[in-house]
Design a protein around this motif. Structure first.
Motif, short mmCIF file in Angstrom:
data_model
loop_
_atom_site.label_atom_id
_atom_site.label_comp_id
_atom_site.label_asym_id
_atom_site.label_seq_id
_atom_site.Cartn_x
_atom_site.Cartn_y
_atom_site.Cartn_z
N MET A 1 0.84 -1.20 0.00
CA MET A 1 0.00 0.00 0.00
C MET A 1 0.88 1.25 0.00
O MET A 1 1.87 1.32 0.72
N PRO A 2 0.50 2.28 -0.80
CA PRO A 2 1.29 3.51 -0.80
C PRO A 2 1.09 4.27 0.50
O PRO A 2 0.08 4.10 1.19
N PRO A 3 2.05 5.11 0.88
CA PRO A 3 1.87 5.94 2.07
C PRO A 3 0.58 6.75 1.97
O PRO A 3 0.16 7.12 0.86
N PRO A 4 -0.05 7.07 3.10
CA PRO A 4 -1.36 7.73 3.07
C PRO A 4 -1.35 9.12 2.46
O PRO A 4 -2.41 9.64 2.09
N HIS A 5 -0.18 9.75 2.34
CA HIS A 5 -0.14 11.10 1.79
C HIS A 5 0.05 11.10 0.27
O HIS A 5 0.15 12.17 -0.34
N LEU A 6 0.08 9.91 -0.35
CA LEU A 6 0.32 9.82 -1.78
C LEU A 6 -0.90 9.30 -2.52
O LEU A 6 -1.71 8.54 -1.98
N LEU A 7 -1.02 9.69 -3.78
CA LEU A 7 -2.03 9.10 -4.66
C LEU A 7 -1.82 7.59 -4.75
O LEU A 7 -0.69 7.10 -4.72
N HIS A 8 -2.93 6.87 -4.87
CA HIS A 8 -2.84 5.43 -5.10
C HIS A 8 -2.12 5.19 -6.43
O HIS A 8 -2.40 5.85 -7.44
N HIS A 9 -1.19 4.26 -6.43
CA HIS A 9 -0.42 4.03 -7.64
C HIS A 9 0.16 2.63 -7.64
O HIS A 9 0.20 1.94 -6.63
N HIS A 10 0.59 2.22 -8.82
CA HIS A 10 1.30 0.95 -9.01
C HIS A 10 2.61 1.27 -9.71
O HIS A 10 2.67 2.15 -10.59
N ILE A 11 3.66 0.56 -9.35
CA ILE A 11 4.94 0.77 -10.01
C ILE A 11 5.51 -0.59 -10.42
O ILE A 11 5.43 -1.56 -9.67
N ARG A 12 6.02 -0.64 -11.63
CA ARG A 12 6.50 -1.91 -12.19
C ARG A 12 7.66 -1.63 -13.13
O ARG A 12 7.64 -0.64 -13.88
N GLY A 13 8.64 -2.49 -13.10
CA GLY A 13 9.79 -2.36 -13.98
C GLY A 13 11.08 -2.34 -13.21
O GLY A 13 11.09 -2.28 -11.98
N PRO A 14 12.22 -2.42 -13.89
CA PRO A 14 13.52 -2.47 -13.22
C PRO A 14 13.77 -1.25 -12.35
O PRO A 14 13.48 -0.12 -12.75
N ALA A 15 14.32 -1.49 -11.18
CA ALA A 15 14.54 -0.39 -10.22
C ALA A 15 15.50 0.65 -10.74
O ALA A 15 15.44 1.82 -10.34
N ASP A 16 16.41 0.26 -11.65
CA ASP A 16 17.40 1.21 -12.15
C ASP A 16 17.04 1.79 -13.51
O ASP A 16 17.84 2.48 -14.14
N ALA A 17 15.82 1.54 -13.97
CA ALA A 17 15.37 2.06 -15.26
C ALA A 17 14.85 3.48 -15.11
O ALA A 17 14.48 3.92 -14.02
N PRO A 18 14.79 4.24 -16.20
CA PRO A 18 14.21 5.58 -16.14
C PRO A 18 12.75 5.51 -15.69
O PRO A 18 12.03 4.56 -16.01
N LEU A 47 5.20 4.02 -13.50
CA LEU A 47 4.36 4.42 -12.37
C LEU A 47 3.01 4.89 -12.90
O LEU A 47 2.93 5.89 -13.61
N ARG A 48 1.96 4.13 -12.58
CA ARG A 48 0.60 4.52 -12.94
C ARG A 48 -0.11 5.01 -11.68
O ARG A 48 0.00 4.39 -10.62
N TYR A 49 -0.87 6.07 -11.79
CA TYR A 49 -1.56 6.62 -10.62
C TYR A 49 -3.05 6.82 -10.89
O TYR A 49 -3.48 6.90 -12.04
N ASP A 50 -3.81 6.88 -9.80
CA ASP A 50 -5.24 7.19 -9.87
C ASP A 50 -5.49 8.63 -9.45
O ASP A 50 -4.84 9.14 -8.52
N LEU A 51 -6.41 9.29 -10.12
CA LEU A 51 -6.80 10.65 -9.77
C LEU A 51 -7.48 10.69 -8.40
O LEU A 51 -8.02 9.68 -7.94
N PRO A 52 -7.49 11.82 -7.73
CA PRO A 52 -8.19 11.92 -6.44
C PRO A 52 -9.65 11.50 -6.56
O PRO A 52 -10.35 11.90 -7.49
N ASP A 55 -10.73 5.09 -7.65
CA ASP A 55 -10.15 3.83 -7.22
C ASP A 55 -9.55 4.00 -5.83
O ASP A 55 -10.27 4.31 -4.89
N GLY A 56 -8.23 3.86 -5.66
CA GLY A 56 -7.66 3.90 -4.32
C GLY A 56 -7.18 5.25 -3.84
O GLY A 56 -6.65 5.36 -2.73
N SER A 57 -7.31 6.31 -4.66
CA SER A 57 -6.82 7.64 -4.27
C SER A 57 -7.91 8.41 -3.51
O SER A 57 -8.96 8.71 -4.08
N PRO A 58 -7.65 8.76 -2.25
CA PRO A 58 -8.68 9.48 -1.48
C PRO A 58 -8.81 10.94 -1.93
O PRO A 58 -7.83 11.58 -2.30
N THR A 59 -10.03 11.43 -1.86
CA THR A 59 -10.29 12.84 -2.17
C THR A 59 -9.55 13.75 -1.21
O THR A 59 -9.13 14.85 -1.57
#
Length: 307
Positions: A1-18, A47-52, A55-59
């Motif tokens: 789960m992302p920290p509560p102060h951040l938009l809900h998001h998913h991240i995927r791919g190599p850690a050292d990639a752009p 990094l994909r995110y949800d708008l406020p 989905d998981g991004s709180p208003t």
């Protein structure tokens, strides 16, 4: 789960990639980009995110979600928080409609942060404020149910599209969107006018317009491309959500991002800004077209449809 102060998001791919940020359209979710992850995540930390309110991004992440107070700048600040959290001092960005407007704002006002920009079926200006204020008021009173009743004929390219799994998933996101958050995003679109900011953008930019997009017609894409120095304009045979044509969108993004990998398989940053042909000056964007058979993704918005 992302920290509560951040938009809900998913991240995927190599850690050292752009880092590549992907912004969604109003009423949708991170799922709008899901079909493109297999090829994007080979070369980028995606990094994909949800708008406020979606989905998981709180208003509650918004500074002030009261009627008429939210701006594109407010949402863009939340997106910058995501980039900062993941160490993205400099990142690539692609966004659809409202997600594209957020990217335009970031590239104009945080020029050193945006390495490249892809604007998909979006605009620098989304029409007069009145209809957006009316929709925001309606959703605050009645939720998104009225939009669900009227959207299928406006939102999808063909009646058959509404039955696809991705379309149903995105409609579920619209159905469950928090009224205050969705309405606040409408308020942001009501006041969005980035036309004077386009000349500030220095990041290599791809603009994708949908030939059958009635929400942000091709003229809006041309205005973006003409206003951004060196922008490349590509027209895809689609409506408002270009994921209707995943192969054409994938091809355009791959060319724009110049994805490549060295022989050892380690991810490599694309040579951003390079083109096979010289970049064109404002007022004369390089224009291409791409067309493949529709493959079932939501589309076909009217001027006041879901962005």
């Amino acid at each position: 789960m992302p920290p509560p102060h951040l938009l809900h998001h998913h991240i995927r791919g190599p850690a050292d990639a752009p880092l590549l940020l992907l912004g969604p359209s109003l009423g949708t979710s991170t799922a709008i980009w899901e079909r493109h992850l297999p090829f994007l995540a080979r070369h980028f930390r995606v990094l994909r995110y949800d708008l406020p309110g979606h989905d998981g991004s709180p208003t509650g992440l918004l500074r002030d979600p009261a009627p008429g107070r939210t701006t594109v700048d407010d949402i863009a600040s939340l997106v910058l928080d995501l980039a900062d959290h993941h160490g993205g001092d400099r990142f690539h960005y692609a966004g659809i409609s409202l997600g594209g407007a957020i990217g335009t704002h970031l590239a104009a006002h945080h020029r050193g942060r945006v390495a490249s920009l892809a604007l998909v079926c979006t605009s620098a200006h989304f029409g007069t404020a009145g209809p957006w204020r009316e929709r925001a008021d309606l959703v605050r009173r009645e939720g998104t149910a009225p939009l669900l009743r009227s959207s299928p004929d406006r939102w999808f390219a063909s009646p058959a599209t509404a039955g696809t799994p991705l379309a149903r998933r995105l409609l579920d996101t619209l159905r469950s969107a928090a009224p205050e958050g969705y309405a606040a995003c409408c308020d942001a679109l009501a006041t969005c006018d980035l036309r004077r900011d386009l000349a500030k953008i220095s990041a290599p930019t791809l603009v994708i317009g949908g030939s059958r997009d009635v929400a942000t017609p091709v003229e809006h894409a041309k205005e973006l491309a003409q206003g951004i120095s060196g922008a490349v304009l590509e027209i895809v045979d689609c409506g408002h959500l270009a994921c209707e044509q995943p192969r054409a969108l994938r091809s355009a993004l791959a060319t724009h991002l110049r994805m490549s990998r060295p022989a050892n398989g380690a991810p490599k940053s694309p040579p951003v800004g390079r083109r096979d042909a010289p970049l064109h000056s404002p007022g004369a964007p390089q224009e291409k077209s791409a067309s493949v058979m529709p493959s079932g993704c939501p589309d076909g918005h009217s001027t006041n449809s879901i962005r």
